[in-house]
Design an enzyme around this catalytic site. Structure first.
Site, PDB file in Angstrom:
ATOM      1  CD  GLN A  65      66.238  -5.764  11.575  1.00 56.07           C
ATOM      2  OE1 GLN A  65      65.699  -6.841  11.346  1.00 56.07           O
ATOM      3  NE2 GLN A  65      65.939  -4.656  10.922  1.00 56.07           N
ATOM      4  CD  GLU A 109      58.881  -7.947   2.255  1.00 57.34           C
ATOM      5  OE1 GLU A 109      59.325  -8.158   3.405  1.00 57.34           O
ATOM      6  OE2 GLU A 109      57.759  -7.465   2.039  1.00 57.34           O
ATOM      7  CG  ASP A 159      61.646  -9.078  10.131  1.00 59.88           C
ATOM      8  OD1 ASP A 159      62.496  -8.533   9.398  1.00 59.88           O
ATOM      9  OD2 ASP A 159      60.952  -8.455  10.959  1.00 59.88           O
TER      10      ASP A 159
HETATM   11  N1  LIG Z   1      62.405  -5.763  10.126  1.00 61.34           N
HETATM   12  C1  LIG Z   1      61.399  -4.827  10.483  1.00 61.34           C
HETATM   13  C2  LIG Z   1      60.694  -5.245  11.703  1.00 61.34           C
HETATM   14  C3  LIG Z   1      59.220  -5.173  11.608  1.00 61.34           C
HETATM   15  N2  LIG Z   1      58.654  -5.623  12.834  1.00 61.34           N
HETATM   16  C4  LIG Z   1      57.407  -5.067  13.283  1.00 61.34           C
HETATM   17  C5  LIG Z   1      57.157  -3.681  12.795  1.00 61.34           C
HETATM   18  C6  LIG Z   1      55.849  -3.119  13.348  1.00 61.34           C
HETATM   19  C7  LIG Z   1      55.810  -3.175  14.862  1.00 61.34           C
HETATM   20  N3  LIG Z   1      54.573  -2.637  15.372  1.00 61.34           N
HETATM   21  C8  LIG Z   1      56.065  -4.574  15.335  1.00 61.34           C
HETATM   22  C9  LIG Z   1      57.351  -5.139  14.788  1.00 61.34           C
END
Ligand SMILES: NCCCN[C@H]1CC[C@H](N)CC1
EC number: 2.5.1.16
Length: 291
Positions: A65, A109, A159
């Protein structure tokens, strides 16, 4: 499967699976988009899992983050308007809120259950939603960006989960084009861009698309996250045409004890890490993707 352990088995990382010892399953549900699970692990705190893929753990989420947020926001002098696509756990919002120059934070989201579950089980991550500058939009990030007026944002942070399921479109060229349009000249974008050990084919496609869409600079940065596959994850850091942006030399150092977050100092990011972990992709070794 070993009883009492969670293993992250997926066709996205064939032949390997990171496992965590499970103490207790705290939540299991199915949203309109994906399966959602939270469990208490033995050594990484609580863990959020979407469709069997680890999204974050309390212990190591700071690395992801903080880097996905401060790499872009520290690279431009005075970020004011920021858009987060995805990020429903609130962790990126928590990090954006450290920047006193920021006046407006939009977040889009797609899955409301992720927001609700994060608020219930990860209060120190979902704290980001409490910042008065935040406006939460539940919906598809692609559509949100298409509707955004041109040149609206100084920075966009994508993200996302992996390009299988709801986040698939966030790795494709039309989405990057809509990001570039929504950014002001010299604006920056930072996207979740997978692992150089596992996903070079995905990364190479993203770089080709980004080089066509973002006429400023295009860099690949990375960090270590022990609970992500291969123990690392990368980011595409791009800027649009306009005032030049040098991602290796942050112009907007973050104040470690920024008043926006009294009592919650940074755990991972600092200016040194910020510039040392950013490399032009050409410098990234061609790593064997499987043996
Ligand atoms: N804020 C949550 C981060 C999510 N980022 C992804 C989650 C799944 C992973 N394989 C790669 C990064």
């Amino acid at each position: 499967v070993i009883p009492g352990w969670f293993s992250e088995i997926s066709p996205m990382w064939p032949g390997e699976a990171h496992s965590l010892k499970v103490e207790k399953i705290l939540f299991q549900g199915k949203s309109d988009y994906q399966n959602v699970m939270v469990f208490q692990s033995a050594t990484y705190g609580k863990v959020l899992v979407l469709d069997g893929v680890i999204q974050l753990t309390e212990r190591d989420e700071c690395a992801y983050q903080e880097m996905i947020t401060h790499l872009p926001l520290c690279s431009i002098p005075n970020p004011k308007k920021v858009l987060v696509i995805g990020g429903g756990d609130g962790g990126v919002l928590r990090e954006v809120s450290r920047h006193a120059s920021v006046e407006k934070i939009d977040i889009c989201e797609i899955d409301k259950m992720v927001v609700d579950v994060s608020k219930q089980f990860f209060p120190d991550i979902a704290v980001g939603f409490e910042d008065p500058r935040v406006t939460l939009h539940i919906g598809d990030g692609v559509a949100f960006l298409k509707a955004a007026p041109e040149g609206t944002y100084d920075a966009v942070i994508v993200d996302s989960s992996d390009p299988i399921g709801p986040a698939q479109e966030l790795f494709e060229k039309p989405f990057f084009e809509s990001v570039a349009r929504a950014l002001r000249p010299g604006g920056v974008v930072c996207t979740q861009a997978e692992s150089i050990w596992l996903h070079m084919h995905i990364i190479e496609d993203i770089v080709v698309n980004c080089r066509q869409v973002f006429k400023g600079s295009v860099n690949y940065a990375w960090t270590t996250v022990p609970t992500y596959p291969s123990g690392m994850i990368g980011f595409m850091l791009c800027s649009t045409e306009g005032p030049s942006v040098d991602f290796k030399h942050p112009v907007n150092p973050i104040d470690e004890n920024d008043s926006q977050h009294a009592g919650r100092p940074l755990k991972f990011y600092n200016s040194e890490v910020g510039c040392s972990n950013t490399c032009l992709l050409s410098l990234t070794p061609k790593l064997p993707q499987r043996w």
